[in-house]
Design a protein around this motif. Sequence first.
Motif, PDB file in Angstrom:
ATOM      1  N   LEU A 118      -8.178  -3.374  -9.457  1.00  0.00           N
ATOM      2  CA  LEU A 118      -8.147  -1.917  -9.651  1.00  0.00           C
ATOM      3  C   LEU A 118      -6.937  -1.533 -10.495  1.00  0.00           C
ATOM      4  O   LEU A 118      -5.828  -1.990 -10.251  1.00  0.00           O
ATOM      5  N   ARG A 119      -7.160  -0.689 -11.463  1.00  0.00           N
ATOM      6  CA  ARG A 119      -6.069  -0.252 -12.341  1.00  0.00           C
ATOM      7  C   ARG A 119      -5.476   1.035 -11.779  1.00  0.00           C
ATOM      8  O   ARG A 119      -5.859   2.144 -12.147  1.00  0.00           O
ATOM      9  N   VAL A 120      -4.578   0.853 -10.846  1.00  0.00           N
ATOM     10  CA  VAL A 120      -3.949   2.000 -10.193  1.00  0.00           C
ATOM     11  C   VAL A 120      -2.594   1.555  -9.641  1.00  0.00           C
ATOM     12  O   VAL A 120      -2.430   0.409  -9.244  1.00  0.00           O
ATOM     13  N   HIS A 121      -1.630   2.480  -9.681  1.00  0.00           N
ATOM     14  CA  HIS A 121      -0.297   2.186  -9.160  1.00  0.00           C
ATOM     15  C   HIS A 121       0.123   3.262  -8.172  1.00  0.00           C
ATOM     16  O   HIS A 121      -0.240   4.433  -8.323  1.00  0.00           O
ATOM     17  N   LEU A 122       0.899   2.838  -7.189  1.00  0.00           N
ATOM     18  CA  LEU A 122       1.386   3.746  -6.151  1.00  0.00           C
ATOM     19  C   LEU A 122       2.902   3.870  -6.268  1.00  0.00           C
ATOM     20  O   LEU A 122       3.598   2.872  -6.425  1.00  0.00           O
ATOM     21  N   THR A 123       3.392   5.080  -6.170  1.00  0.00           N
ATOM     22  CA  THR A 123       4.838   5.299  -6.223  1.00  0.00           C
ATOM     23  C   THR A 123       5.217   6.314  -5.154  1.00  0.00           C
ATOM     24  O   THR A 123       4.636   7.404  -5.096  1.00  0.00           O
ATOM     25  N   SER A 124       6.173   5.948  -4.314  1.00  0.00           N
ATOM     26  CA  SER A 124       6.635   6.887  -3.293  1.00  0.00           C
ATOM     27  C   SER A 124       7.494   7.966  -3.930  1.00  0.00           C
ATOM     28  O   SER A 124       8.410   7.682  -4.699  1.00  0.00           O
ATOM     29  N   GLN A 180      -2.986  -4.979  -3.511  1.00  0.00           N
ATOM     30  CA  GLN A 180      -2.451  -6.258  -3.987  1.00  0.00           C
ATOM     31  C   GLN A 180      -3.277  -7.456  -3.528  1.00  0.00           C
ATOM     32  O   GLN A 180      -3.334  -8.466  -4.222  1.00  0.00           O
ATOM     33  N   PRO A 225      -6.565   4.742 -13.971  1.00  0.00           N
ATOM     34  CA  PRO A 225      -7.987   5.057 -14.161  1.00  0.00           C
ATOM     35  C   PRO A 225      -8.798   4.873 -12.881  1.00  0.00           C
ATOM     36  O   PRO A 225      -9.809   5.544 -12.689  1.00  0.00           O
ATOM     37  N   GLU A 249      -0.712  -0.579  -0.453  1.00  0.00           N
ATOM     38  CA  GLU A 249      -0.332  -1.669  -1.354  1.00  0.00           C
ATOM     39  C   GLU A 249      -0.976  -2.986  -0.915  1.00  0.00           C
ATOM     40  O   GLU A 249      -1.344  -3.812  -1.747  1.00  0.00           O
ATOM     41  N   ASN A 264       2.505   9.075  -5.010  1.00  0.00           N
ATOM     42  CA  ASN A 264       1.866   9.365  -6.282  1.00  0.00           C
ATOM     43  C   ASN A 264       0.926   8.209  -6.619  1.00  0.00           C
ATOM     44  O   ASN A 264       1.310   7.050  -6.546  1.00  0.00           O
ATOM     45  N   GLU A 295      -6.698  -7.328  -1.867  1.00  0.00           N
ATOM     46  CA  GLU A 295      -8.159  -7.278  -1.925  1.00  0.00           C
ATOM     47  C   GLU A 295      -8.675  -6.796  -3.279  1.00  0.00           C
ATOM     48  O   GLU A 295      -9.709  -7.236  -3.748  1.00  0.00           O
ATOM     49  N   GLU A 299      -4.497  11.034 -11.906  1.00  0.00           N
ATOM     50  CA  GLU A 299      -3.307  11.116 -11.057  1.00  0.00           C
ATOM     51  C   GLU A 299      -3.559  11.978  -9.831  1.00  0.00           C
ATOM     52  O   GLU A 299      -4.032  13.108  -9.940  1.00  0.00           O
ATOM     53  N   TRP A 340      -3.901  -3.446   0.478  1.00  0.00           N
ATOM     54  CA  TRP A 340      -5.280  -3.491  -0.028  1.00  0.00           C
ATOM     55  C   TRP A 340      -5.304  -3.705  -1.538  1.00  0.00           C
ATOM     56  O   TRP A 340      -6.077  -4.508  -2.053  1.00  0.00           O
ATOM     57  N   GLN A 370      -1.562   6.768  -9.517  1.00  0.00           N
ATOM     58  CA  GLN A 370      -1.891   6.945 -10.944  1.00  0.00           C
ATOM     59  C   GLN A 370      -2.722   5.786 -11.475  1.00  0.00           C
ATOM     60  O   GLN A 370      -2.479   4.643 -11.115  1.00  0.00           O
TER      61      GLN A 370
END
Lengths: 108, 197, 953
Positions: C704-710, C698, C629, C694, C625, C700, C676, C696, C627
């Motif tokens: 970026l305002r984005v989060h990854l969730t498995s 964390q 902007p 993650e 997932n 580079e 999303e 890239w 999520q």
Amino acid sequence: MQLIACPWCGEREEIEFHYGGEAHIAYPEDPYALDDEQWAQYVFFRDNPKGPFAERWVHSAGCRRWFNALRDTVTHEFLTVYGIGAERPSHTSTAPAAPRAKGQEASR
Amino acid sequence: MTVETPIRFSPLSEWQDDFAQLPTGLQVRELPYLTQLTLRVAPGSAAAKAVESALDITLPGPLRAELSGDVKVLWMGPDEWLLAAPEGLQDELLAQLRSAIGDEFAAVTDVSAQRTTLALSGHLVREVLAQGCAIDLDPRATPVGSCLTTLLAQAPITLVVRGEGASSVWLLVRSSFASYLATWLVDAGTEYRGSSG
Amino acid sequence: MNTPFRAPGHGHVDRDTTLSFTFDGTAYTGHPGDTLASALLANGVHHVADSIKHGRPRGVLAAGAEEPNALVQIEAPFPEPMLTATTVELYDGLVARGLSGQGRLSSEPDTARYDTMHAHCDLLVVGAGPAGLATTLAAARSGARVILVDELPQPGGSLLGSQELLEGAPAKAWVDEVVAELDGLADVRILQRTTAFGHYDDGLVLALEKRTDHLGAAAPPHVSRQRIWRIRARQVVYATGAYERPVAFDDNDRPGIMLAGSARTYLNRFGVLPGEQAVVFTTNDSAYPAALELADAGVRIAAVIDAREEVPEHWRTACDERGIGIRAGHVVTGTSGIERVTRAHVAPFGHGDLGERQGIDCDLLLVSGGWNPAVALFSQARGTLRYDAGIGAFVPGEALRTVRAAGSADGTFTLSGCLADGVDAAWQALSAISRTGQMIALPTPAPLPEAAPTRVLWRVPSPQEGLDGVLQFVDLQRDATVSDVLRATGAGLRSVEHVKRYTTIGTAHDQGRTSGVMTSGIVAEALGVDVADLGTMRLRPPAVPVAFAALAGRNRGELFDPVRVTALHPWHVEQGALFEDVGQWKRPWYYPRPGETMDESVLRECRAARTGVAMMDGSTLGKINVQGPDAGVLLDRLYTNLMSTLKVGRVRYGVMCGVDGMAIDDGTVIRVAEQEFLLTTTTGNAAKILEWMEEWLQTEWPDLRVHLTSVTEHWVTIPLVGPRSRDVLALVAPDLDVDNDAFPFMSWKDTTVAGVAARVCRISFSGELAYEINVPAWYGITVWKALYTAGSEFGLTTYGTETMHVLRAEKAYPIIGQDTDGTITPQDLGMSWVVSKKKPDFVGKRSFTRAENQRDDRKQLVGLLPVDERVLLPEGAQIIATSDIPAPPVPMLGHVTSSYRSDALQRTFALALVRSGTRRIGETLYVPLDGRTVPVTVTDPVLFDKEGARRDG
């Protein structure tokens, strides 16, 4: 089984971590300003020093954070760990690192 | 439109009988269907404060869990928490948090079925965990409220210490690893068969 | 039963209990507390086995882990090869036989349990002799967490094998007192029968605990037989004692030749007299207490042969009192006897020259060449060793920051010295971790006269020097002799490491405990160098033999490797599916009907998917997932195609490349909401791709305002495939408008399927009209069964991974990692369409223009049709240009990556990576197979429904 000090989770067994290669290799500002040789330097070429080496690690089985570590390639000893954005600490010898208070023998 | 309640199965729903055979010193119970949301937010940010105020909790720091309320908050990483609440609240809680966060930057994701939760209790728990976990479970090293994402045997887990000296813990395990972990725990119980436990 | 060689009043064995055992077919008895070796000696059995190379009779040289000779095979209760009789605790019903060097693994499965235990401590102490007990007590009283491991069944170490007094009482009383106190401390753990065998990084010490071996058949089956302790210690003190070393002389291997200290141990720990008439050959003081104690217990000491010219007066007096003659400045030059030593030959050796020889009758020849500190573990910890010329041994150099040695392991050989050294080691260790050691009152040993220097003597020159057939053994278990060592140096070897490998000295059970330093000494003499400069063999783990079963612990059988299963797994099992291992996942491979072959099952499943309706368990696909902007920005940078333009409600296929431009993964991306996305990865790459993304994010692009969730395991994913899939879906999802216009290809809808909130994507990995139904995993089985029931009227068939592979290969949908190997770009796969021309940059883009990636002879994905349509090419088969196999080196054009039988095509087909493959379409190439070549026609890789009419319909 070495211990690696995750900046967030503290010392954990190395099996919890994955290696990410040499640290401080930034993605080029403008890849298209580079010729093939310069680009290849970024993509393929890495340092292979004897002694302290700055590396990227990730605590895969823990907090999943990437961090940098200075590791002595002769003794495998982790001299220090530091944040991704931080500058490479100036370790030139294999002197024991500050955050590693326990569980390590001096290398000789 | 459909009125019938669909049947559901938790990852370890078939393991109750095996767990019941374990010695009293090693009680294992699945806490199925807990509401679980992953919260990704920068600590101290406006969004984090909004979440804290909405849930009336403080997001715990590294390696800690906040266990006092109905919504347990488990530290998973420097900008990641797992919220564990009683079953059936995922939609409500998700909406509540997203609304509290508003236009601030945070991510909330329903991961309720991603992991299942095992409640272990008894005086053998610490020793059984020590068979497969490299973490020092001495209460001076991992006091009550500790929350560690690590490996148990060969499975990734999150360990929450709920009782002194790991006499009572939660193990959160990814659903696909749950039966492996259950097999491992039941096998570990073999050693204590016939003991007063 | 009569055990004629027990000394009354000696030893710690329990004489009230008798144990029966059988050795080489003869029944004997012993007592609890015996080892097999002590029980054999008590019965007068000295010939244990014959040696491996020379077939010479061998007996018992030592009393512990240093034993090189007394090899046995246990036959009952469980067959186990290659144990030393000195380390096998006696139990009732033991059946063993002597072993000539090589053992035999049991053909029966070992049903015993083995396990592992992690432990943590401030201080690990190895060895519960006087030094180790003093260390433990001093540290424990300060409140430190201490673990004490000791290889013997009871604490005491060397004190068990001597008659030394502490505070005027037998030393055992002090040992008992200390252990009683330690037992009462919560932070102290004492592990007996536990041998530390390896020192690893960061204070990790592995130790083997033999938990039930000594119980024989009475061992409770539910308790683990052996346990590996993984002890993580902040500080380690090795109080491992010292091993006596022999001296090499002619025929120094006969049964009845024994280390003097070991004979003393047999008397004092086991109450065993290892002979009736002994000759004692020594180079140092330590053999005298052995001689005196044995004499007092009734052994006739025929003579003490002391290599030194000067014998300390107090020993001379003590011997005189017992009528024991001492021959100073003499050596043993050889022995007689076959099954047992019958005579020692002695001669003056005043100035390095042998004088006239004389024979002395004996059935026991005790030897002491001095003592080697047990430094194996200290050395493993990278502690340096220093040669001490005074004792002719290597001793620990400087202590390490976290590892130190104490007592005789540190070169301290008096009892009072060992006790004091133990306390000192505790203090230093505690101080290193900022704790303070406790002062403890040490017991006072009986006063000892000043020790006289050792005469360092590695070997006695052979009286027959130069003659063939002289056997002076160095490593008894390897049957390696002084001649072998000299042959090695004669061949030009100058390092003990090389000599070790040339002669195999030090590679057997005892790991050079009796032979290692002796070898250094002999090599140094032969080369005319100083032993200190030559050094000794490097010591490596494991220090003692450890069974693989113990190392495996509980990671065997069904726990060997984690088995990951989906929520639908129980259904697949119930339906008789066969499973394929995909990483750690068990995935249904195919679902055979009674009497079907695999080929028949797969063809049937394929036919159902192409002509009716079929479904599979796709839950193992990785799901992430995304999520925030900047979610679209991140995906644009990581996928080769444009994702930010995807509309909510739509799905797009995407490929990710490494910075080198090579494809690393593919999958679908759906836009859930404006901020999303949900993307899928291949099953095997799920964790890797999340880590990659993650990394890239964390490292580079932390801005970026984005989060990854498995969310991989939150969802059960069911591809429903085939021309009738729409009909089935309509039955179970009454709220969903399944019309092609309302729900077109590459779109998704949230709806209710079988009463469960579901997300249905219209995507296809088969080329057919297909849907992918996602529901929270708890409801997976319910939805699966509802689909199965609803589909029955359409002949719905379940299919496995094999059919999935055939269907996708007919459409040339590549499997990353099967049809690619890390050197293949999207363009090589014929997928230029997935590479955005609009985006200024994405990971991999710059590499596409590298000259190497522009070559027109790159390997490209093509289809291969064997001219004989029944021939199934093996995956991995090479492809050449000619029907005859040319002389090597054969020019290879590429290889077969996927190969199947197709129901749709009614023939076999394959995918292959072939040099300039696209240009070769239409050509005939050849695949060498079983000594011939198979002609194949190169085709476009898409072999079925090239226009895509079926999936779009």
